[in-house]
Design a protein around this motif. Structure first.
Motif, short mmCIF file in Angstrom:
data_model
loop_
_atom_site.label_atom_id
_atom_site.label_comp_id
_atom_site.label_asym_id
_atom_site.label_seq_id
_atom_site.Cartn_x
_atom_site.Cartn_y
_atom_site.Cartn_z
N LYS A 32 0.87 -1.17 0.00
CA LYS A 32 0.00 0.00 0.00
C LYS A 32 0.90 1.22 0.00
O LYS A 32 2.13 1.10 0.15
N SER A 33 0.33 2.39 -0.18
CA SER A 33 1.15 3.60 -0.28
C SER A 33 0.93 4.58 0.87
O SER A 33 1.65 5.57 0.97
N SER A 34 -0.05 4.32 1.75
CA SER A 34 -0.32 5.21 2.88
C SER A 34 -0.11 4.45 4.18
O SER A 34 -0.67 3.36 4.37
N PHE A 35 0.66 5.04 5.09
CA PHE A 35 1.00 4.39 6.35
C PHE A 35 0.74 5.33 7.52
O PHE A 35 0.89 6.54 7.40
N LEU A 36 0.36 4.73 8.64
CA LEU A 36 0.18 5.49 9.87
C LEU A 36 1.51 5.56 10.60
O LEU A 36 2.26 4.57 10.65
N ILE A 41 6.69 -0.33 7.64
CA ILE A 41 6.55 0.05 6.24
C ILE A 41 7.29 -0.99 5.41
O ILE A 41 8.45 -0.81 5.01
N PRO A 42 6.65 -2.14 5.17
CA PRO A 42 7.34 -3.20 4.43
C PRO A 42 7.45 -2.88 2.94
O PRO A 42 6.48 -2.45 2.31
N ILE A 43 8.63 -3.07 2.39
CA ILE A 43 8.85 -2.87 0.96
C ILE A 43 9.64 -4.07 0.45
O ILE A 43 10.57 -4.54 1.11
N THR A 44 9.26 -4.58 -0.70
CA THR A 44 9.90 -5.76 -1.27
C THR A 44 10.73 -5.38 -2.48
O THR A 44 10.23 -4.70 -3.39
N VAL A 45 11.99 -5.78 -2.48
CA VAL A 45 12.87 -5.54 -3.61
C VAL A 45 13.10 -6.87 -4.32
O VAL A 45 13.43 -7.87 -3.69
N SER A 46 12.88 -6.89 -5.63
CA SER A 46 13.06 -8.09 -6.44
C SER A 46 14.22 -7.88 -7.40
O SER A 46 14.27 -6.86 -8.11
N LEU A 47 15.13 -8.83 -7.45
CA LEU A 47 16.30 -8.77 -8.34
C LEU A 47 16.19 -9.89 -9.36
O LEU A 47 16.04 -11.06 -8.99
N THR A 48 16.27 -9.53 -10.63
CA THR A 48 16.24 -10.52 -11.70
C THR A 48 17.58 -10.52 -12.42
O THR A 48 18.05 -9.48 -12.89
N ALA A 98 13.56 -12.27 -4.23
CA ALA A 98 12.87 -11.15 -3.59
C ALA A 98 13.19 -11.10 -2.10
O ALA A 98 13.26 -12.14 -1.44
N LYS A 99 13.41 -9.90 -1.59
CA LYS A 99 13.67 -9.67 -0.17
C LYS A 99 12.76 -8.55 0.31
O LYS A 99 12.52 -7.58 -0.41
N THR A 100 12.26 -8.68 1.54
CA THR A 100 11.39 -7.65 2.12
C THR A 100 12.08 -7.03 3.33
O THR A 100 12.65 -7.74 4.17
N VAL A 101 12.00 -5.71 3.42
CA VAL A 101 12.61 -4.98 4.54
C VAL A 101 11.61 -3.95 5.05
O VAL A 101 10.76 -3.46 4.29
N ASP A 102 11.69 -3.65 6.34
CA ASP A 102 10.83 -2.65 6.96
C ASP A 102 11.56 -1.31 6.94
O ASP A 102 12.52 -1.11 7.69
N LEU A 103 11.09 -0.38 6.11
CA LEU A 103 11.73 0.94 6.03
C LEU A 103 11.67 1.68 7.36
O LEU A 103 12.56 2.48 7.68
N ALA A 104 10.62 1.41 8.14
CA ALA A 104 10.48 2.10 9.43
C ALA A 104 11.57 1.68 10.42
O ALA A 104 11.82 2.38 11.39
N SER A 105 12.21 0.53 10.17
CA SER A 105 13.32 0.11 11.03
C SER A 105 14.65 0.71 10.57
O SER A 105 15.63 0.67 11.30
N LEU A 106 14.66 1.28 9.36
CA LEU A 106 15.88 1.88 8.82
C LEU A 106 15.87 3.40 8.93
O LEU A 106 16.94 4.03 8.99
N TYR A 107 14.68 4.00 8.96
CA TYR A 107 14.53 5.46 9.04
C TYR A 107 13.51 5.79 10.13
O TYR A 107 12.53 5.05 10.32
N SER A 108 13.70 6.91 10.81
CA SER A 108 12.84 7.24 11.95
C SER A 108 11.50 7.87 11.52
O SER A 108 10.52 7.77 12.24
N PHE A 109 11.45 8.59 10.40
CA PHE A 109 10.24 9.26 9.93
C PHE A 109 9.62 10.14 11.03
O PHE A 109 8.43 10.08 11.30
N ARG A 110 10.48 10.94 11.67
CA ARG A 110 9.98 11.84 12.71
C ARG A 110 9.08 12.92 12.12
O ARG A 110 8.11 13.34 12.75
#
Length: 291
Positions: A32-36, A41-48, A98-110
């Motif tokens: 999804k594109s809207s987060f509280l 904030i899970p994002i999946t990166v796929s490498l081919t 494909a790997k999934t990472v939580d952007l909220a664990s990498l950036y604070s988004f204060r």
């Protein structure tokens, strides 16, 4: 000056870079594109791998083999608070990983608002160069709590946290969130997405003797959810209930001070699947058995 001598090497360099970039396809995906604010904030990166040979992506002690670059819509880059901890990955020729990472664990988004993100992956020896994905836009927002309550934190005298129940309309349907924040500073500790909610039945909240937050809410016309969150912000689980002919389920305290759901039927997905399987087996019997 011989422009032909200069132009040809430049063209070869550009073509070579384009060809190299096309050899590894990097794609980012959001659910999804809207987060509280405060939720993952899970994002999946796929490498081919399109090189025709196996590739091994491996980081070093100085840098990871994958980076996510996040900018505000004003173009201000966010500073990462940690690096994605991906181990070495081998991608066979023609395959996708494909790997999934939580952007909220990498950036604070204060600061809340709109952001863009893209990813860069690098093979050993590529340095700052690498393979880059397209940019994706997403939003991190806050919302007014539907309900809130300040409680103490067990084992931490003087420490108080605030429970918040938030109804938030993201990309499409109404979503329900349970949030835990520091009562003194307002800093969000954790936000849990409880799922879709039908608001024609008001969610109810009860705090038990252990200061655990219990939320009962309508998910679909035939299913209710009973979620539990600890004062420290840990999600303790969710049970599903079906209403009975007598009415909707409700939260109640028993004699031991524990909060339970009454007036509903606990939904057991495994038992229901087994019952349906038995029904199918019975219906699959030849017709002459019934004659």
């Amino acid at each position: 000056m011989n422009f032909r001598r200069v132009l040809i090497p430049l063209l070869l360099l550009v073509l070579g870079a384009h060809q190299a970039a096309a050899q590894v396809s990097v794609d980012l995906r959001f659910g999804k594109s809207s987060f509280l604010h405060g939720e993952p904030i899970p994002i999946t990166v796929s490498l081919t791998n399109l090189t025709g040979r196996d590739l091994k992506f491996q980081g070093t002690t100085e840098s990871a083999w994958i980076d996510f670059i996040v900018n505000s819509t004003r173009g201000v880059p966010l500073t990462a608070v940690s690096k994605p901890a991906f181990g070495a990955v081998v991608i066979p020729a023609g395959k996708t990983v494909a790997k999934t990472v939580d952007l909220a664990s990498l950036y604070s988004f204060r600061e809340l608002g709109n952001f863009s993100v893209y990813s860069i992956v690098r093979l050993p020896g590529q340095g700052h160069r690498g393979y880059q994905s397209r940019r994706h836009l997403f939003t991190v927002s806050s919302a007014k709590p539907h309900w809130s309550q300040v409680v103490g934190v067990p084992g931490k005298p003087g420490k108080t946290h605030e429970y918040r129940l938030i109804q938030f309309t993201g990309d499409t349907k109404n979503q329900l969130y349970a949030q835990v924040a520091d009562a003194k500073t307002g800093a969000v500790i954790r936000t849990h997405h409880l799922g879709e909610v039908l608001m024609f039945r008001e969610p109810t909240v009860t705090i038990d003797g252990d200061l655990t937050m219990h939320v009962l809410y309508l998910i679909t016309p035939t299913f209710w959810g009973h979620a539990r969150i600890s004062p420290e912000g840990k999600f303790l689980g969710r049970d599903l209930y079906k209403p009975t002919n007598a009415g909707d389920p409700k939260l109640a305290k028993n004699t031991a001070g524990k909060v339970i759901t009454v007036g509903g039927i606990l939904y057991d997905a495994k038992a229901e699947a087994e019952a349906r399987a038995k029904e199918r087996k019975a219906s699959d019997r030849p017709a002459f058995i019934y004659e």
